[in-house]
Design a protein around this motif. Structure first.
Motif, PDB file in Angstrom:
ATOM      1  N   ALA A  22       0.808  -1.224   0.000  1.00  0.00           N
ATOM      2  CA  ALA A  22       0.000   0.000   0.000  1.00  0.00           C
ATOM      3  C   ALA A  22       0.842   1.275   0.000  1.00  0.00           C
ATOM      4  N   PRO A  23       1.909   1.386   0.808  1.00  0.00           N
ATOM      5  CA  PRO A  23       2.708   2.615   0.748  1.00  0.00           C
ATOM      6  C   PRO A  23       3.368   2.828  -0.609  1.00  0.00           C
ATOM      7  N   LEU A  24       3.683   1.759  -1.306  1.00  0.00           N
ATOM      8  CA  LEU A  24       4.280   1.914  -2.625  1.00  0.00           C
ATOM      9  C   LEU A  24       3.296   2.524  -3.612  1.00  0.00           C
ATOM     10  N   GLN A  25       2.017   2.232  -3.435  1.00  0.00           N
ATOM     11  CA  GLN A  25       0.993   2.806  -4.301  1.00  0.00           C
ATOM     12  C   GLN A  25       0.848   4.304  -4.072  1.00  0.00           C
ATOM     13  N   ALA A  26       1.210   4.774  -2.891  1.00  0.00           N
ATOM     14  CA  ALA A  26       1.076   6.185  -2.566  1.00  0.00           C
ATOM     15  C   ALA A  26       2.156   7.032  -3.226  1.00  0.00           C
ATOM     16  N   GLN A  27       3.241   6.425  -3.664  1.00  0.00           N
ATOM     17  CA  GLN A  27       4.320   7.155  -4.305  1.00  0.00           C
ATOM     18  C   GLN A  27       3.923   7.521  -5.730  1.00  0.00           C
ATOM     19  N   SER A  28       4.243   8.727  -6.132  1.00  0.00           N
ATOM     20  CA  SER A  28       3.884   9.197  -7.463  1.00  0.00           C
ATOM     21  C   SER A  28       5.023   8.924  -8.436  1.00  0.00           C
ATOM     22  N   ASP A  29       4.660   8.585  -9.646  1.00  0.00           N
ATOM     23  CA  ASP A  29       5.646   8.388 -10.706  1.00  0.00           C
ATOM     24  C   ASP A  29       5.828   9.648 -11.536  1.00  0.00           C
ATOM     25  N   LEU A  30       5.092  10.692 -11.194  1.00  0.00           N
ATOM     26  CA  LEU A  30       5.162  11.933 -11.959  1.00  0.00           C
ATOM     27  C   LEU A  30       6.443  12.694 -11.649  1.00  0.00           C
ATOM     28  N   PRO A  31       6.999  13.377 -12.630  1.00  0.00           N
ATOM     29  CA  PRO A  31       8.178  14.205 -12.344  1.00  0.00           C
ATOM     30  C   PRO A  31       7.771  15.416 -11.507  1.00  0.00           C
ATOM     31  N   ALA A  32       8.736  15.998 -10.834  1.00  0.00           N
ATOM     32  CA  ALA A  32       8.470  17.186 -10.008  1.00  0.00           C
ATOM     33  C   ALA A  32       8.029  18.341 -10.895  1.00  0.00           C
ATOM     34  N   ALA A  33       7.229  19.229 -10.333  1.00  0.00           N
ATOM     35  CA  ALA A  33       6.771  20.415 -11.060  1.00  0.00           C
ATOM     36  C   ALA A  33       7.980  21.260 -11.451  1.00  0.00           C
ATOM     37  N   GLU A  34       7.834  22.000 -12.528  1.00  0.00           N
ATOM     38  CA  GLU A  34       8.952  22.750 -13.114  1.00  0.00           C
ATOM     39  C   GLU A  34       9.663  23.668 -12.123  1.00  0.00           C
ATOM     40  N   TRP A  35       8.922  24.430 -11.343  1.00  0.00           N
ATOM     41  CA  TRP A  35       9.511  25.403 -10.427  1.00  0.00           C
ATOM     42  C   TRP A  35       9.580  24.892  -8.985  1.00  0.00           C
ATOM     43  N   ALA A  36       9.392  23.603  -8.766  1.00  0.00           N
ATOM     44  CA  ALA A  36       9.406  23.070  -7.405  1.00  0.00           C
ATOM     45  C   ALA A  36      10.788  23.157  -6.774  1.00  0.00           C
ATOM     46  N   TYR A  37      11.826  22.895  -7.551  1.00  0.00           N
ATOM     47  CA  TYR A  37      13.189  22.874  -7.008  1.00  0.00           C
ATOM     48  C   TYR A  37      14.120  23.812  -7.765  1.00  0.00           C
ATOM     49  N   GLU A  48       5.632  15.951  -2.025  1.00  0.00           N
ATOM     50  CA  GLU A  48       5.262  16.291  -3.399  1.00  0.00           C
ATOM     51  C   GLU A  48       4.289  17.471  -3.429  1.00  0.00           C
ATOM     52  N   MET A  49       3.368  17.494  -2.487  1.00  0.00           N
ATOM     53  CA  MET A  49       2.392  18.589  -2.419  1.00  0.00           C
ATOM     54  C   MET A  49       3.090  19.923  -2.159  1.00  0.00           C
ATOM     55  N   ALA A  50       4.107  19.916  -1.298  1.00  0.00           N
ATOM     56  CA  ALA A  50       4.866  21.141  -1.027  1.00  0.00           C
ATOM     57  C   ALA A  50       5.589  21.606  -2.289  1.00  0.00           C
ATOM     58  N   GLY A  51       6.132  20.661  -3.053  1.00  0.00           N
ATOM     59  CA  GLY A  51       6.776  21.010  -4.326  1.00  0.00           C
ATOM     60  C   GLY A  51       5.795  21.641  -5.292  1.00  0.00           C
ATOM     61  N   ASP A  52       4.582  21.088  -5.343  1.00  0.00           N
ATOM     62  CA  ASP A  52       3.552  21.665  -6.206  1.00  0.00           C
ATOM     63  C   ASP A  52       3.181  23.070  -5.749  1.00  0.00           C
ATOM     64  N   MET A  53       3.141  23.285  -4.432  1.00  0.00           N
ATOM     65  CA  MET A  53       2.809  24.616  -3.919  1.00  0.00           C
ATOM     66  C   MET A  53       3.948  25.605  -4.181  1.00  0.00           C
ATOM     67  N   ARG A  54       5.207  25.153  -4.060  1.00  0.00           N
ATOM     68  CA  ARG A  54       6.346  26.032  -4.397  1.00  0.00           C
ATOM     69  C   ARG A  54       6.280  26.426  -5.869  1.00  0.00           C
ATOM     70  N   HIS A  55       5.962  25.442  -6.715  1.00  0.00           N
ATOM     71  CA  HIS A  55       5.815  25.712  -8.148  1.00  0.00           C
ATOM     72  C   HIS A  55       4.728  26.760  -8.379  1.00  0.00           C
ATOM     73  N   LEU A  56       3.600  26.599  -7.701  1.00  0.00           N
ATOM     74  CA  LEU A  56       2.491  27.529  -7.857  1.00  0.00           C
ATOM     75  C   LEU A  56       2.894  28.937  -7.432  1.00  0.00           C
ATOM     76  N   VAL A  57       3.600  29.044  -6.309  1.00  0.00           N
ATOM     77  CA  VAL A  57       4.042  30.360  -5.824  1.00  0.00           C
ATOM     78  C   VAL A  57       4.960  31.017  -6.846  1.00  0.00           C
ATOM     79  N   ARG A  58       5.956  30.278  -7.321  1.00  0.00           N
ATOM     80  CA  ARG A  58       6.914  30.859  -8.281  1.00  0.00           C
ATOM     81  C   ARG A  58       6.245  31.179  -9.611  1.00  0.00           C
ATOM     82  N   GLU A  59       5.362  30.303 -10.059  1.00  0.00           N
ATOM     83  CA  GLU A  59       4.670  30.527 -11.323  1.00  0.00           C
ATOM     84  C   GLU A  59       3.800  31.782 -11.259  1.00  0.00           C
TER      85      GLU A  59
END
Length: 136
Positions: A14-29, A64-75
Motif C-alpha cells: 500500500a505505501p508503494l501505491q502512494a508514491q507518485s511516478d510523476l516528475p516534479a513540477a517545473e519550479w518546485a526545485y 510532493e504537495m509542497a513542491g507543487d505549492m512552491r511551483h504555484l508560488v513561483r509561477e
C-alpha cells in the motif's frame, strides 16, 4: 495461513501505491531567475504550511504537495501576482490553516488573548501566595 500472507503483502504494498511516478513540477526545485523575486517567493514560502507534513513550511518540506505549492508560488510570481495575492489565493483554496500567520478575527482572537489572561492570572495567584508568606 494463505490469507495472512496475502493480507500482509497487500498492507506492505500500500505505501508503494502512494508514491507518485510523476516528475516534479517545473519550479518546485528551481529558483526564479530574478534574485529579488526569488527572495519574495522564499519569504512567502516560509509563511505557508505544508498540507502533508503540517509542521513544516513548504520551503522546508520535501513532500510532493509542497513542491507543487512552491511551483504555484513561483509561477504566479512570474505572472505578476504579489505575495499578498498568492497568499489570498491559497487561503481561498485551502483555508486559513495553510498560513502560519492567520488574520486576526473573532475566531482567532482567543488565541491571542488567552495566553495574556493566563499569565496575568498566574501572577495574581503568586502575588496572593507571597502576601500570605509575608504575614506569617
Amino acid at each position: 495461513m494463505r490469507w495472512l500472507v496475502a493480507f500482509s503483502a497487500i498492507m506492505l504494498a500500500a505505501p508503494l501505491q502512494a508514491q507518485s511516478d510523476l516528475p516534479a513540477a517545473e519550479w518546485a526545485y528551481v529558483q526564479l531567475p530574478d534574485p529579488q523575486m526569488e527572495a519574495e517567493a522564499r519569504e512567502l514560502m516560509l509563511e505557508l504550511r505544508c498540507l502533508v507534513c503540517q509542521g513544516q513550511s513548504i520551503a522546508d518540506s520535501d513532500a510532493e504537495m509542497a513542491g507543487d505549492m512552491r511551483h504555484l508560488v513561483r509561477e504566479r510570481m512570474l505572472a505578476g501576482d504579489s505575495p499578498q495575492e498568492i497568499r489570498a489565493y491559497l487561503v481561498d483554496r485551502y483555508g486559513e490553516w495553510v498560513t502560519y500567520r492567520p488574520p486576526t478575527s473573532s475566531l482567532t482572537l482567543p488565541l491571542y488573548v488567552a495566553p495574556i489572561v493566563l499569565i496575568l492570572a498566574g501572577l495574581w495567584l503568586l502575588r496572593g501566595r507571597f502576601r500570605r508568606r509575608e504575614k506569617q
